[in-house]
Design a protein around this motif. Structure first.
Motif, PDB file in Angstrom:
ATOM      1  N   VAL A  54      48.157   2.847  38.991  1.00 25.84           N
ATOM      2  CA  VAL A  54      47.562   1.922  38.052  1.00 25.84           C
ATOM      3  C   VAL A  54      48.735   1.224  37.390  1.00 25.84           C
ATOM      4  O   VAL A  54      49.619   1.871  36.857  1.00 25.84           O
TER       5      VAL A  54
ATOM      6  N   LEU B 280      51.386  -0.593  35.053  1.00 30.15           N
ATOM      7  CA  LEU B 280      51.639  -0.522  33.619  1.00 30.15           C
ATOM      8  C   LEU B 280      51.507  -1.921  33.060  1.00 30.15           C
ATOM      9  O   LEU B 280      51.752  -2.904  33.760  1.00 30.15           O
TER      10      LEU B 280
ATOM     11  N   LEU C 128      55.083  -3.829  28.442  1.00 29.76           N
ATOM     12  CA  LEU C 128      55.682  -2.531  28.174  1.00 29.76           C
ATOM     13  C   LEU C 128      57.136  -2.481  28.618  1.00 29.76           C
ATOM     14  O   LEU C 128      57.944  -1.724  28.077  1.00 29.76           O
TER      15      LEU C 128
ATOM     16  N   ALA D 102      60.740  -0.947  26.821  1.00 29.01           N
ATOM     17  CA  ALA D 102      61.373   0.073  27.663  1.00 29.01           C
ATOM     18  C   ALA D 102      62.813  -0.319  27.964  1.00 29.01           C
ATOM     19  O   ALA D 102      63.729   0.502  27.908  1.00 29.01           O
TER      20      ALA D 102
ATOM     21  N   THR E 287      49.905  22.046  29.431  1.00 27.83           N
ATOM     22  CA  THR E 287      49.296  20.944  30.155  1.00 27.83           C
ATOM     23  C   THR E 287      48.713  21.423  31.479  1.00 27.83           C
ATOM     24  O   THR E 287      47.635  21.001  31.883  1.00 27.83           O
TER      25      THR E 287
ATOM     26  N   LEU F 251      61.850  15.927  35.679  1.00 27.82           N
ATOM     27  CA  LEU F 251      62.763  15.144  34.827  1.00 27.82           C
ATOM     28  C   LEU F 251      64.124  15.754  34.921  1.00 27.82           C
ATOM     29  O   LEU F 251      64.710  16.121  33.957  1.00 27.82           O
TER      30      LEU F 251
ATOM     31  N   PRO G 124      57.228   3.340  25.565  1.00 26.28           N
ATOM     32  CA  PRO G 124      57.371   2.482  26.744  1.00 26.28           C
ATOM     33  C   PRO G 124      58.354   3.048  27.771  1.00 26.28           C
ATOM     34  O   PRO G 124      58.049   3.080  28.970  1.00 26.28           O
ATOM     35  N   LEU G 125      59.478   3.541  27.297  1.00 29.28           N
ATOM     36  CA  LEU G 125      60.480   4.024  28.249  1.00 29.28           C
ATOM     37  C   LEU G 125      59.939   5.215  29.044  1.00 29.28           C
ATOM     38  O   LEU G 125      60.062   5.257  30.276  1.00 29.28           O
TER      39      LEU G 125
ATOM     40  N   SER H 166      56.844   5.953  29.659  1.00 31.59           N
ATOM     41  CA  SER H 166      55.791   5.523  30.576  1.00 31.59           C
ATOM     42  C   SER H 166      56.397   4.925  31.838  1.00 31.59           C
ATOM     43  O   SER H 166      55.966   5.224  32.947  1.00 31.59           O
ATOM     44  N   VAL H 167      57.401   4.086  31.658  1.00 39.71           N
ATOM     45  CA  VAL H 167      58.024   3.471  32.828  1.00 39.71           C
ATOM     46  C   VAL H 167      58.663   4.541  33.696  1.00 39.71           C
ATOM     47  O   VAL H 167      58.504   4.535  34.920  1.00 39.71           O
TER      48      VAL H 167
ATOM     49  N   ARG I 154      55.939   6.617  35.578  1.00 40.93           N
ATOM     50  CA  ARG I 154      55.069   5.965  36.542  1.00 40.93           C
ATOM     51  C   ARG I 154      55.823   5.157  37.592  1.00 40.93           C
ATOM     52  O   ARG I 154      55.214   4.417  38.354  1.00 40.93           O
TER      53      ARG I 154
ATOM     54  N   GLU J 156      58.862   5.023  40.727  1.00 44.11           N
ATOM     55  CA  GLU J 156      59.599   5.838  41.672  1.00 44.11           C
ATOM     56  C   GLU J 156      60.794   5.050  42.172  1.00 44.11           C
ATOM     57  O   GLU J 156      60.881   3.853  41.961  1.00 44.11           O
TER      58      GLU J 156
ATOM     59  N   GLU K 235      57.619  12.143  28.977  1.00 42.56           N
ATOM     60  CA  GLU K 235      57.588  11.917  30.419  1.00 42.56           C
ATOM     61  C   GLU K 235      57.065  13.163  31.129  1.00 42.56           C
ATOM     62  O   GLU K 235      56.270  13.065  32.055  1.00 42.56           O
ATOM     63  N   GLY K 236      57.518  14.330  30.665  1.00 39.30           N
ATOM     64  CA  GLY K 236      57.021  15.561  31.269  1.00 39.30           C
ATOM     65  C   GLY K 236      55.507  15.650  31.160  1.00 39.30           C
ATOM     66  O   GLY K 236      54.809  15.928  32.130  1.00 39.30           O
TER      67      GLY K 236
ATOM     68  N   ARG L 163      53.800  13.147  33.506  1.00 40.67           N
ATOM     69  CA  ARG L 163      53.831  13.538  34.914  1.00 40.67           C
ATOM     70  C   ARG L 163      52.871  14.679  35.179  1.00 40.67           C
ATOM     71  O   ARG L 163      52.191  14.707  36.192  1.00 40.67           O
ATOM     72  N   THR L 164      52.844  15.638  34.253  1.00 34.91           N
ATOM     73  CA  THR L 164      51.951  16.770  34.470  1.00 34.91           C
ATOM     74  C   THR L 164      50.493  16.317  34.411  1.00 34.91           C
ATOM     75  O   THR L 164      49.670  16.772  35.201  1.00 34.91           O
ATOM     76  N   ALA L 165      50.185  15.425  33.479  1.00 37.96           N
ATOM     77  CA  ALA L 165      48.803  14.971  33.361  1.00 37.96           C
ATOM     78  C   ALA L 165      48.373  14.208  34.607  1.00 37.96           C
ATOM     79  O   ALA L 165      47.204  14.242  35.003  1.00 37.96           O
TER      80      ALA L 165
ATOM     81  N   GLU M 271      47.725  10.930  37.274  1.00 40.71           N
ATOM     82  CA  GLU M 271      47.149   9.600  37.145  1.00 40.71           C
ATOM     83  C   GLU M 271      45.660   9.562  37.407  1.00 40.71           C
ATOM     84  O   GLU M 271      45.068   8.481  37.439  1.00 40.71           O
TER      85      GLU M 271
ATOM     86  N   ASP N  88      43.654   7.801  34.817  1.00 44.62           N
ATOM     87  CA  ASP N  88      44.044   6.398  34.732  1.00 44.62           C
ATOM     88  C   ASP N  88      43.339   5.606  35.829  1.00 44.62           C
ATOM     89  O   ASP N  88      42.870   4.490  35.618  1.00 44.62           O
TER      90      ASP N  88
ATOM     91  N   LEU O 232      46.337   2.503  28.953  1.00 45.32           N
ATOM     92  CA  LEU O 232      47.408   3.181  28.222  1.00 45.32           C
ATOM     93  C   LEU O 232      46.913   3.665  26.859  1.00 45.32           C
ATOM     94  O   LEU O 232      47.119   4.802  26.458  1.00 45.32           O
TER      95      LEU O 232
END
Ligand SMILES: Nc1ncnc2c1ncn2[C@@H]1O[C@H](COP(=O)(O)OP(=O)(O)OP(=O)(O)O)[C@@H](O)[C@H]1O
Ligand SMILES: Nc1ncnc2c1ncn2[C@@H]1O[C@H](COP(=O)(O)OP(=O)(O)OP(=O)(O)O)[C@@H](O)[C@H]1O
Ligand SMILES: [Mg+2]
Ligand SMILES: [Mg+2]
Lengths: 261, 240, 351, 261, 351
Positions: free
Chosen positions: A7, A9, A13, A17, A158, A261, D73-74, D76-77, D80, D82, D153-154, D157-159, D161, D164, D178
């Motif tokens: 999805v 962003l 954003l 960032a 989580t 991470l 923002p950072l 999230s980027v 999400r 790679e 970020e952790g 990632r664990t949650a 997508e 979303d 978001l």
């Protein structure tokens, strides 16, 4: 190749960032512009620099291992328990994050120093911690442990307990569940916690100098050397800082499993 | 001092003026007393003190910190400020300081002379050679023909004090004024060789100060009427 | 392994009790939210009830003063969501149970491979769960639960996500393995209940509304849900010597079952939709049963059409639909011969 | 009341967990034994102490807000995206954790000081950052930002997508996803990140003294005051440390939403 | 909104193409792992295929050079797992779609309440998803997808977890709303396909093996899966003037369909299990079809018994089971009249 699409962003954003990235990266880059590159090789290969680097790597590794040994159980207990006292314990575990490291060092002295709370007992056992490399490791562990615990507890919460329940229903005893299901599932969180702990140990200064002192080869880690140099030779200090940065980035980059991470 | 931004009386014309003084950490107690004296004499002036290692303070001023006066604990760092063109006029020496042996209360290791510090069974802590107290310790040892093997070389006087006060180390070399300030937490032991290595404290107004007149009045206080405060704290009178 | 189950979970309005005999398979039936999954959770030790007991083979697993941990119960639970361990391969998932209960690595893998083959998923052995389709994952989850060789097997809708090609095979497999095993299975499909369960327990609103041998309950349902589940029409009322009188006074003639209900006591009349004829107007005086209804829904049913009118249904030919002008909203009369109507007392299980 | 039962933890796990808790808590307790309780009230209510505490609370709050604005923002980027450069960026963001804070201060001076990389531009705009309260906030933000980013970020990632994707398929544009799905779902991680950032800001010393100096009322935060006092009045330093600890525990305890770290 | 779908996902072995006409409901059928969910993911924009196009109402949504983000497609996807937002109440979950697509808070809540009532879940409005049973969650998820008012609705087994009391009601609801909507629905249940879908597309192994109007495909299946799905027997072979010849040489007499298959081309013979008689020995010379088989399985089927022999099935009475001594492993002959056998050409959709 087909791709699972993320999805997207929101575009806006990327502006904050980028700003955030720049805010962290710019100062470090700016610092490198101050380096006297001509002297750089001789500065960073000096006997003092090499011995400090080696000591830093050794003690940080030791303290990371210690953090794992102590932190995994603590994080598991915190994540899987409920009740008032757990909240209090969790706040207490965050203490080393809040304490200025120098105060942390004083606290460690109060506990493990010659005149500290346990000083008599340790003396009786013939154990002397202050001014040894062990003191460095303890100081680093003290400041780094919360990093590991917080990362891991977050990951455990989580991840939830759904898979643990399945494993138990298949007959796995709690130790097996922990080893074969719980921990493998939070591996990214565990790895990032360990990396954080290692990084924090590598940069540790205040608690170390207060609790362990500063003697070349025994307790003078890289950050202590940098501080030392700063007074007389700012160029050398900046050069050694760069070494620290490079080592850290390398270790983090190499150690970190993909996707964590 | 008041929070600069919170002064309800206003900071404009006729309001309070602020004098910012950067001073070596070892001057903390004395300069705080002098601040009161100065503010009594100048009710419209708010003195703000910033303490730190002399080299840190010089570095801060070179990086643009707004200071009106600098009081350093050694001449070398003052020279850095002068050569950076940030000293208004010539620095004036206002105090001296000497080393003293500091031991925990009760002197458990039985230290009596400087030579005792070189004993194998004595756990000695010194300042690192890069800072004034460390340099002074080295010079004293050289002059006496001794070699110390400290268990730790601290980054500042306070590091040495902490270790000795805690009884973690058996002895340390610090300044007379530090021992005086520590009160009952420490015992001080004089030694004759200290007189060979005297530390000099210079003071100067900073170039570009918006309160050059006040800066000069502060310096006048320090070298003049305020001297007794320094002497009470254990500082020596300047050589010149 | 016989089991005695009594469960009270006040928060969810569940208060249920039943027995499972050794080697017996009991199907838990009931509408959404009836408390089926809750009951299984208590059996598996995942939920501690407010009251009640779970006794398995004489050993108390849950009780006011007793609590056996889930892993020590040997009551493998296959939940509605397959929840395969994402970090293990399919084979390792299935081998997990045997490994955990003490088998060696090789033995565990062998037994896992065997169970995978049983559910026709041998070729998926090396995949990660994320690479499976929904139905494939469900089959692997079934294999994993069976491989744990539990004393009491708990299955929550094991066939929900299976395709028509695989479902019969898995049903056959389950039928074989459940024959020797004490099992509680939750299902929404009459065929599963019919083929897998020796007895059914029907829950509704957190209470047992009916229980008995599968064939009995499905052919002679006493609760509305069981009737609907079995595809039968059910009219509840009071027993008369001739049949059942509905609360609105209408009398349904029927054949009393065995034992015949005592006149005046609660009773139900049950009849198949195919035994119902649909008339535009009530037929004149005769011994037949005529129920005035309004058509609510039409559903094709093979070459027939199922005409629904509220809780009642009739199966008629397409020709008669056209002839009678049947459509939702049309008032008609459902007619059923007295010989087609069975009358039963509502058993003591009813509440 | 009925209870959802947790899969029990192995019993032996409590031994190292207890050890870990003791290791962190014991030194802090030991430190309190050194406090001269008679002088305590006058020490901690002095003008200097109150002004330092107030400044610490103000600047830490400001830097936490800044961390949220930049860090969400950072993180999230990072979570999400790679690809290679993301890995590098992530390592860079960890830098302030590794750098001894004093070096961090030097780096900030190199970037924002009068003689720094942006010094000329800022001077031209009439902006003077170094040695002001703004500098304190920037120094705290610099060292605290990685805490927020790493935690968040952790958690992201664990949650995963999955939700979303559902939200997007229901027609929610990325900003809505978001705001209404992604962030609410990781609220525990976000809260713990913010608490960590606040705690780190509260304890920040090295970067502050280097980049912002130590001027009462403007830049002398509680840790700087403690450092100051340590030379002249060790008792007062310990007393103020205790104040810092208590404030931190209070804030953490009050702010933290239930169930999060 | 008509849609054209072409999807190639090499990694999963999927290569599928079909059309959906405006307002039409297409059912995707097929065994586990056939590629049904994959196809829906591509339609919803959750997976970018290796090749192919998705064109909705003339607008290209997915293509080699084009990509429309999921939220801009208005193709609500109801996945196999309900995935209700755990931090929102049931009502807020359902209101999420309308809110996201621009409705005001009040309007969104009203429409949410309406859809909740439609799925008979109005009383759950204030609950959290964690407090719902599996079937309740599924119903809420259906309401949430419908409330988003998508241009193309994608449903992945929407009825999988529903109980027998709720399923017909929801089916009726879906039938009503799908009538006006362009929809692709994945299902494993013949009744869903029959009632909801105008057309069916049968996938197997990632390929379209058959497609056509629902009634046609279910009554005249040309693929083994569709036959099994429809509960029919299917024998594939080569057309002869009289019927179909199996690869092993056996000839099945039957009635050619319309158009009749060309002799020598691939064809299938289809007949109902109830048209099959079971004989202990092959009956003597006659125009009937006799298939020697070995019984593999017996299943009760109401008052009948379904006798399975590999891919073929016969429905017989319980009396004849006893009489013939039927049991798995027994060799018997399946006999079916030629008039009961329909013969069709395998269409070009077959591969
Ligand atoms: N965690 C929970 N907290 C509170 N109530 C719950 C919880 N889970 C389920 N319930 C409620 O308890 C009742 C029983 O739920 P349960 O899951 O046992 O139903 P079920 O019979 O399994 O239904 P289904 O066929 O839909 O799966 C329902 O009313 C449900 O809403
Ligand atoms: N993430 C994935 N990565 C690789 N292969 C996958 C992935 N998901 C599914 N597959 C494979 O792709 C094929 C198609 O899967 P898909 O989920 O589309 O099947 P389906 O028709 O929906 O089946 P079901 O009826 O069981 O839900 C299967 O062989 C499956 O194993
Ligand atoms: Mg359930
Ligand atoms: Mg699927």
């Amino acid at each position: 190749m087909s791709h699972t699409r993320h999805v997207g962003l929101p575009r806006w954003l990327f502006v904050p960032a980028l700003l955030a990235g720049a805010f962290v990266v710019l100062p470090v880059v700016a610092m490198t512009t101050r380096i006297a590159w001509a002297d750089f090789p001789s500065l960073v290969t000096s006997e003092a620099a090499r011995s400090a680097l080696l000591l830093s790597l050794k003690t940080s590794t030791a303290s990371t291992v210690l953090c794992l040994l102590l932190g995994i159980p603590l994080a598991s207990v915190l994540a899987r328990s409920e009740g008032r006292w757990i909240g209090v314990l969790r706040s207490l575990v965050l203490l080393p994050l809040v304490l200025p490291p120098v105060v942390g060092g004083i606290a460690l002295l109060s506990a493990f120093g010659r005149q500290g709370l346990l000083g008599g007992e340790l003396e009786a056992l013939g154990i002397r911690i202050a001014f040894t490399s062990v003191a460095v490791v303890l100081a680093q562990t003290f400041v780094s442990l919360p990093f590991l615990v917080v990362s891991l507890e977050g990951a455990l919460r989580t991840a939830g307990e759904r898979y643990d329940v399945v494993a138990a229903s298949l007959g796995a005893r709690p130790t097996t569940v922990l080893r074969r299901v719980t921990l493998p599932l939070v591996l990214p969180g565990l790895a990032s916690g360990a990396v954080l702990a290692f990084a924090r140990s590598l940069g540790e200064f205040g608690a170390t100098i207060t609790f362990a002192g500063s003697l070349e080869g025994t307790t003078r880690t890289l950050p202590l050397l940098i501080y030392n140099l700063r007074v007389t030779d700012a160029d050398a200090a900046v050069a050694m800082s760069l070494v620290l940065v490079v080592v850290a980035v390398l270790v983090i980059g190499l150690v970190r499993p993909k996707g964590s991470l | 001092g008041d929070d600069a931004g919170a002064g309800g009386a206003g900071t404009g014309d006729g309001g309070e003026r602020t004098l910012t003084v950067f001073a070596a950490a070892s001057l903390t107690t004395t300069f705080e007393e002098l601040e009161e004296l100065f503010e009594d004499a100048h009710p419209d002036v708010d003195v703000r003190l910033s303490f730190g290692g002399s080299s840190d303070l010089v570095a801060q001023i070179t990086e643009g910190a707004r200071a009106d006066v600098l009081a350093s604990a050694d001449i070398a760092n003052m020279d850095k400020l002068v050569s950076a063109g940030l000293a208004a006029g010539d620095p004036a020496e206002f105090a001296t300081n000497m080393l003293m042996i500091a031991v925990p209360p009760g002197n458990p290791a039985g230290i009596a002379t400087l030579a005792d510090l070189a004993r194998k069974d004595v756990e000695l802590v010194l300042c690192q050679p890069e800072v004034p107290c460390g340099r002074a310790a080295l010079e004293v040892a050289d002059a006496a023909g001794l070699t110390f093997s400290p268990v730790s070389e601290e980054e500042s006087v306070s590091g040495v004090l902490t270790k000795v006060e805690d009884g973690e180390a058996d002895a340390g070399l610090v300044y007379v004024t530090d021992v005086a300030a520590a009160g009952d937490d420490l015992e001080g032991i004089d030694f004759p060789e200290a007189a060979d290595v005297v530390n000099h404290y210079p003071i100067v107004a900073v170039e570009g100060s918006e309160h050059a007149d006040l800066a000069q009045q502060w310096i006048d206080l320090v070298v003049g009427d305020g001297r007794q405060v320094l002497l009470d704290a254990g500082f020596g009178t300047p050589a010149s | 392994m016989s089991a005695r189950v009594e469960v009270v979970v006040a928060e969810r309005g569940v208060d249920v009790a039943f027995d499972v005999a050794e080697g017996e398979t009991v199907a838990l039936l009931g509408p959404n939210g009836a408390g089926k999954s809750t009951t299984l959770a208590v059996l598996g030790g995942l939920l501690r009830p407010d009251g009640g007991h779970v006794v398995l083979d004489g050993e108390e697993l849950t009780g006011p003063a007793r609590w056996v941990a889930p892993h020590a119960r040997r009551t493998a639970l296959l939940a509605q969501d397959p929840l395969l361990f994402p970090h293990l391969s399919v084979l390792e998932n299935v081998a997990f149970g045997p490994r955990s209960t003490g088998a060696g690595r090789r033995a565990a893998r062998e037994s896992a491979a065997r169970w995978l083959a049983e559910v026709d998923a041998a070729d998926l052995a090396e995949r990660r769960p994320a690479q499976l389709s929904g139905g494939q994952a469900q089959r692997v989850a079934v294999a994993r639960a069976l491989a744990a060789e539990p004393r009491l097997l708990l299955l929550d809708e094991p066939m929900a996500a299976l395709d028509v090609a695989v479902a019969p095979a898995l049903r056959t497999l389950l039928r074989r393995v459940l024959a020797e095993r004490t099992t509680v299975v939750v299902t929404h499909h009459v065929l599963d209940a019919l083929l897998l369960a020796d007895r059914v327990v029907v829950l509704d609103g957190g209470r047992v509304v009916e229980q008995g041998a599968t064939a009995d309950v499905l052919s002679r349902p006493r609760s509305a849900f069981a009737a609907r589940f079995a595809g039968l029409n059910l009219v509840a009322g009071t027993a008369t010597p001739d049949g059942v009188r509905r609360p609105d006074g209408l009398l349904l003639h029927g054949t009393p079952g065995d034992p015949p209900p005592v006149a005046g006591s609660p009773a139900v009349a049950v009849f198949r939709p195919s035994a119902v004829a649909v008339h535009a107007k009530p037929p004149g005086g005769s011994p037949r049963n005529a129920l005035p209804v309004v058509v609510s829904e039409l559903e094709p049913l093979g070459d027939l059409v199922r005409v629904r009118a509220g809780e009642l249904a009739a199966d008629v030919t397409i020709a008669s639909v056209a002839e009678l002008g049947l459509a939702p909203g049309v008032a008609v009369t459902f007619v059923v011969k007295a010989t087609e109507v069975d009358v039963y007392a509502r058993g003591f299980h009813d509440r």
